[in-house]
Write a protein that holds these residues in place. Structure first.
Motif, PDB file in Angstrom:
ATOM      1  N   VAL A  20      -6.049  17.897  86.361  1.00  0.00           N
ATOM      2  CA  VAL A  20      -6.340  19.316  86.641  1.00  0.00           C
ATOM      3  C   VAL A  20      -7.704  19.441  87.312  1.00  0.00           C
ATOM      4  N   GLN A  21      -8.691  18.686  86.825  1.00  0.00           N
ATOM      5  CA  GLN A  21     -10.025  18.719  87.423  1.00  0.00           C
ATOM      6  C   GLN A  21      -9.989  18.219  88.858  1.00  0.00           C
ATOM      7  N   ARG A  22      -9.241  17.158  89.092  1.00  0.00           N
ATOM      8  CA  ARG A  22      -9.111  16.620  90.452  1.00  0.00           C
ATOM      9  C   ARG A  22      -8.466  17.653  91.377  1.00  0.00           C
ATOM     10  N   CYS A  23      -7.432  18.320  90.900  1.00  0.00           N
ATOM     11  CA  CYS A  23      -6.770  19.361  91.701  1.00  0.00           C
ATOM     12  C   CYS A  23      -7.721  20.520  91.967  1.00  0.00           C
ATOM     13  N   LYS A  24      -8.512  20.871  90.954  1.00  0.00           N
ATOM     14  CA  LYS A  24      -9.477  21.965  91.115  1.00  0.00           C
ATOM     15  C   LYS A  24     -10.506  21.605  92.181  1.00  0.00           C
ATOM     16  N   GLU A  65     -11.215  23.491  95.606  1.00  0.00           N
ATOM     17  CA  GLU A  65     -12.542  23.971  95.984  1.00  0.00           C
ATOM     18  C   GLU A  65     -12.939  23.453  97.363  1.00  0.00           C
ATOM     19  N   GLN A  66     -12.616  22.191  97.635  1.00  0.00           N
ATOM     20  CA  GLN A  66     -12.921  21.625  98.954  1.00  0.00           C
ATOM     21  C   GLN A  66     -12.102  22.328 100.035  1.00  0.00           C
ATOM     22  N   ALA A  67     -10.843  22.607  99.748  1.00  0.00           N
ATOM     23  CA  ALA A  67      -9.997  23.329 100.707  1.00  0.00           C
ATOM     24  C   ALA A  67     -10.568  24.724 100.964  1.00  0.00           C
ATOM     25  N   HIS A  68     -11.062  25.363  99.912  1.00  0.00           N
ATOM     26  CA  HIS A  68     -11.670  26.691 100.055  1.00  0.00           C
ATOM     27  C   HIS A  68     -12.908  26.609 100.940  1.00  0.00           C
ATOM     28  N   GLN A 125     -12.998  36.081  96.832  1.00  0.00           N
ATOM     29  CA  GLN A 125     -11.825  35.688  96.040  1.00  0.00           C
ATOM     30  C   GLN A 125     -12.037  34.342  95.360  1.00  0.00           C
ATOM     31  N   GLY A 126     -12.789  33.482  96.000  1.00  0.00           N
ATOM     32  CA  GLY A 126     -12.997  32.142  95.456  1.00  0.00           C
ATOM     33  C   GLY A 126     -11.721  31.333  95.541  1.00  0.00           C
ATOM     34  N   VAL A 127     -11.618  30.349  94.673  1.00  0.00           N
ATOM     35  CA  VAL A 127     -10.420  29.502  94.637  1.00  0.00           C
ATOM     36  C   VAL A 127      -9.336  30.285  93.906  1.00  0.00           C
ATOM     37  N   THR A 128      -8.308  30.656  94.627  1.00  0.00           N
ATOM     38  CA  THR A 128      -7.248  31.483  94.055  1.00  0.00           C
ATOM     39  C   THR A 128      -6.173  30.629  93.386  1.00  0.00           C
ATOM     40  N   ALA A 129      -5.387  31.282  92.560  1.00  0.00           N
ATOM     41  CA  ALA A 129      -4.262  30.601  91.907  1.00  0.00           C
ATOM     42  C   ALA A 129      -3.280  30.103  92.971  1.00  0.00           C
ATOM     43  N   ILE A 136      -4.570  26.853  94.310  1.00  0.00           N
ATOM     44  CA  ILE A 136      -4.360  25.789  93.318  1.00  0.00           C
ATOM     45  C   ILE A 136      -2.890  25.380  93.292  1.00  0.00           C
ATOM     46  N   ARG A 137      -1.969  26.365  93.381  1.00  0.00           N
ATOM     47  CA  ARG A 137      -0.533  26.037  93.442  1.00  0.00           C
ATOM     48  C   ARG A 137      -0.230  25.202  94.679  1.00  0.00           C
TER      49      ARG A 137
END
Length: 175
Positions: free
Chosen positions: A33-37, A41-44, A103-107, A110-111
């Motif tokens: 989950v941390q890796r995905c987050k 964040e990098q994508a954002h 908005q930041g990192v949105t759900a 993350i999906r």
């Protein structure tokens, strides 16, 4: 018979402590989950950087236009229209940037990262999903165990109160 018992003991390994196993799985899920987050964040950040890169040449063009205001009154209208067009383009990009930043990192992002992880490595993703399900089931079992223990405590307390009442009644009768 003793050699058979030893053989059976060798064949059936000792089951690991369930709590330790679940704790290890929690760590694996947490790491995933941390890796995905972090990927989200990098994508954002990349999306924000792309909007900045898109806005830079437009801003430079606005500055160039401002520095080159025509002296000829017949060219002023066309110059102003071009400046207004560039300012509108810049403001649209800036608005998108501000919205995305707030908005930041949105759900949704993350999906998308989770979907990408699933596409890249479906075996690991399914393994993590199975671990999550197992952890949830374990947690539910623990809740049920605690609920049962609490109910048993309540029953025991009621019984003790009943016994105390009976003892008090017996004392009253003896007097």
């Amino acid at each position: 018979k003793a050699p058979q018992a030893t053989e059976e003991a060798i064949k059936t390994p000792i089951a690991p402590n369930r709590t330790v196993e679940i704790a290890e799985k929690r760590l694996l899920v947490k790491d995933f989950v941390q890796r995905c987050k972090e990927v989200a964040e990098q994508a954002h950040r990349n999306q924000l950087d792309a909007l900045k890169a898109q806005a830079k040449p437009i801003y430079a063009e606005i500055e160039r236009l401002k520095d080159n205001e025509p002296w000829n009154p017949f060219k002023t209208k066309a110059w102003q229209a071009e400046l207004d067009k560039k300012v509108a383009q810049y403001n649209e990009i800036k608005s998108s940037f501000d919205d995305l930043k707030s908005q930041g990192v949105t759900a949704e992002l993350i999906r998308a990262v989770h979907a990408d992880e699933h596409r890249k490595n479906p075996t690991e993703y399914q393994s993590i999903s199975a671990m999550e399900d197992e952890i949830m089931a374990h947690d539910q079992e623990q809740v049920e165990v605690l609920r049962e223990q609490r109910q048993q405590q309540l029953v025991l307390q009621r019984q003790q109160r009943q016994e105390m009442k009976v003892d008090e009644m017996d004392k009253d009768i003896d007097l």
